[in-house]
Write an enzyme that holds these catalytic residues in place. Structure first.
Site, PDB file in Angstrom:
ATOM      1  N   HIS A 185      51.390  48.588  37.930  1.00 36.79           N
ATOM      2  CA  HIS A 185      51.706  47.594  38.951  1.00 36.79           C
ATOM      3  C   HIS A 185      51.312  46.190  38.547  1.00 36.79           C
ATOM      4  CE1 HIS A 185      47.479  47.996  40.544  1.00 36.79           C
ATOM      5  NE2 HIS A 185      47.634  49.144  39.927  1.00 36.79           N
TER       6      HIS A 185
ATOM      7  N   HIS B  32      44.245  39.765  35.100  1.00 34.36           N
ATOM      8  CA  HIS B  32      45.531  40.418  35.330  1.00 34.36           C
ATOM      9  C   HIS B  32      46.415  39.491  36.152  1.00 34.36           C
ATOM     10  CE1 HIS B  32      42.916  41.618  38.713  1.00 34.36           C
ATOM     11  NE2 HIS B  32      44.003  41.408  39.440  1.00 34.36           N
TER      12      HIS B  32
ATOM     13  N   HIS C 244      49.551  39.169  39.099  1.00 31.56           N
ATOM     14  CA  HIS C 244      50.361  39.778  40.169  1.00 31.56           C
ATOM     15  C   HIS C 244      51.703  39.058  40.165  1.00 31.56           C
ATOM     16  CE1 HIS C 244      47.017  42.122  41.827  1.00 31.56           C
ATOM     17  NE2 HIS C 244      46.263  41.095  41.491  1.00 31.56           N
TER      18      HIS C 244
ATOM     19  N   GLU D 145      49.414  37.275  45.848  1.00 31.66           N
ATOM     20  CA  GLU D 145      48.768  38.075  46.886  1.00 31.66           C
ATOM     21  C   GLU D 145      48.230  37.171  47.986  1.00 31.66           C
ATOM     22  OE1 GLU D 145      47.476  42.243  45.157  1.00 31.66           O
ATOM     23  OE2 GLU D 145      45.937  40.740  44.847  1.00 31.66           O
TER      24      GLU D 145
ATOM     25  N   HIS E 147      44.405  36.625  38.296  1.00 37.19           N
ATOM     26  CA  HIS E 147      43.036  36.930  38.712  1.00 37.19           C
ATOM     27  C   HIS E 147      42.187  37.162  37.469  1.00 37.19           C
ATOM     28  CE1 HIS E 147      44.561  38.562  42.821  1.00 37.19           C
ATOM     29  NE2 HIS E 147      44.416  37.257  42.834  1.00 37.19           N
TER      30      HIS E 147
ATOM     31  N   THR F  65      41.670  43.671  46.013  1.00 40.13           N
ATOM     32  CA  THR F  65      42.911  43.702  46.797  1.00 40.13           C
ATOM     33  C   THR F  65      43.592  45.061  46.751  1.00 40.13           C
ATOM     34  OG1 THR F  65      44.222  42.897  44.931  1.00 40.13           O
ATOM     35  CG2 THR F  65      43.302  41.237  46.436  1.00 40.13           C
TER      36      THR F  65
HETATM   37  C1  SG7 Z   1      44.716  45.213  39.382  1.00 45.64           C
HETATM   38  O1  SG7 Z   1      43.884  44.740  40.453  1.00 45.64           O
HETATM   39  C2  SG7 Z   1      43.919  45.679  38.184  1.00 45.64           C
HETATM   40  C3  SG7 Z   1      42.788  46.600  38.591  1.00 45.64           C
HETATM   41  C4  SG7 Z   1      41.972  45.941  39.691  1.00 45.64           C
HETATM   42  C5  SG7 Z   1      42.848  45.588  40.860  1.00 45.64           C
HETATM   43  O2  SG7 Z   1      45.479  46.271  39.788  1.00 45.64           O
HETATM   44  O3  SG7 Z   1      43.389  44.559  37.533  1.00 45.64           O
HETATM   45  O4  SG7 Z   1      41.914  46.819  37.493  1.00 45.64           O
HETATM   46  C6  SG7 Z   1      42.309  47.674  36.498  1.00 45.64           C
HETATM   47  C7  SG7 Z   1      41.326  47.838  35.412  1.00 45.64           C
HETATM   48  O5  SG7 Z   1      43.379  48.231  36.506  1.00 45.64           O
HETATM   49  O6  SG7 Z   1      40.981  46.863  40.143  1.00 45.64           O
HETATM   50  C8  SG7 Z   1      38.802  47.743  40.249  1.00 45.64           C
HETATM   51  C9  SG7 Z   1      39.699  46.676  39.787  1.00 45.64           C
HETATM   52  O7  SG7 Z   1      39.302  45.703  39.170  1.00 45.64           O
HETATM   53  C10 SG7 Z   1      42.059  44.870  41.971  1.00 45.64           C
HETATM   54  O8  SG7 Z   1      41.522  43.655  41.480  1.00 45.64           O
HETATM   55  S1  SG7 Z   1      41.755  42.349  42.270  1.00 45.64           S
HETATM   56  O9  SG7 Z   1      41.080  42.456  43.545  1.00 45.64           O
HETATM   57  O10 SG7 Z   1      41.245  41.288  41.441  1.00 45.64           O
HETATM   58  N1  SG7 Z   1      43.292  42.121  42.542  1.00 45.64           N
HETATM   59 ZN    ZN Z   2      44.300  40.976  41.357  1.00 45.13          ZN
END
Ligand code: SG7
Ligand code: ZN
Length: 261
Positions: A67, A93, A95, A105, A118, A199
């Site tokens: 995603h 990462h 979005h 987001e 982020h 999130t």
């Molecule tokens: C993204 O956002 C990924 C997740 C992350 C999640 O889906 O970066 O991390 C991984 C390693 O897949 O989840 C636990 C975590 O960091 C939520 O992060 S966010 O609140 O900054 N969007």
């Molecule tokens: Zn994020």
């Protein structure tokens, strides 16, 4: 800030509120930032980033997790300033949006942006990200909005040029180091800060959020290439960058319409 606010990009199949109790929390992110209701805090310092400029011989893992696209970061990147604690980076990462709409987001005054970056950090008082993420002061995420503007963004190009290598969910590739700070705004003084959560599941309510006021400008083609990565893992209609519907992307530019939008 208006909470809770339904995130766009939780992993498909998750029934978040039923499977993850924390996802119904009172500090659930993202939020809509109502700029008129934000309060100036003299205690918040400009964000300071150190060690973000990485040499090209430092290889970073870039992964499509189904995603979003996650870039793993070495522990040398330090976040100070802001709310006066010490954090180290673990990953960043993006979005992205999709052919049917913009993907940020957070929203500002109800407006959603084309995409959102982020950069995830954890408090150095804990030994690891996993340990930190369950503590109220454990995490700090820097967020910035991406918009369509003039020309290619050279920093985002360092990531986007590798997206064709990770079109399938679970695929990863190696990216040469570059100046990670270039992915964030030059102005680190103006930002919105609030205490929120991850999130996505597990939604731990342990994130100090920084949402920068200054946005990042990418070319239309770059935004579409990002959207296309996500489109590949979604049941939505496919969007190739060369035929990505221009009016859809441009709708994210709202009143701040620029040439190229
Ligand atoms: C993204 O956002 C990924 C997740 C992350 C999640 O889906 O970066 O991390 C991984 C390693 O897949 O989840 C636990 C975590 O960091 C939520 O992060 S966010 O609140 O900054 N969007
Ligand atoms: Zn994020």
């Amino acid at each position: 800030f208006q909470q809770p606010y339904q995130p766009l990009s939780w992993p498909f199949g998750h029934r978040a509120h039923e499977d993850y109790l924390d996802c119904g929390g009172t500090k659930q992110s993202p939020v809509n930032v109502d700029a008129a209701q934000a309060i100036f805090s003299p205690d918040l310092r400009p964000i300071q980033l150190s060690g973000y400029s990485l040499p090209a011989n430092k290889l970073l893992k870039l992964k499509n997790n189904g995603h979003t696209v996650v870039l793993e970061l070495p522990e040398s990147l330090a976040l100070t300033g802001g709310y006066a604690q010490q954090y180290r980076a673990v990953q960043l990462h993006l979005h992205w949006g999709s052919p049917s709409g913009p993907g940020s987001e957070h929203t500002v005054n109800g407006r959603r942006f084309a995409a959102e970056i982020h950069v995830v950090h954890y408090n150095t008082k804990y030994d690891s990200f996993t340990e930190a993420m369950v503590h109220p002061d454990g995490l700090a995420v820097l967020g910035a909005f991406l918009e369509v503007g003039h020309g290619e963004n050279q920093y985002y190009h360092e990531i986007i040029k590798h997206l064709p290598e990770i079109q399938e969910v679970g695929q990863e590739t190696l990216v040469p180091g570059f100046n990670i700070a270039g992915l964030l705004p030059a102005n680190l003084k103006f930002y919105f800060h609030y205490n929120g959560s991850l999130t996505t599941p597990p939604c731990y309510q342990t994130v100090k959020w920084t949402i920068f006021n200054q946005t990042m400008l990418l070319s239309h083609r770059q935004v579409c290439q990002g959207n296309e990565l996500l489109a590949g893992s979604l049941p939505a209609s496919p969007c190739n960058w060369y035929r990505c519907p221009v009016p859809v992307i441009c709708s994210s530019c709202g009143s701040q319409r620029r040439d190229g939008c």
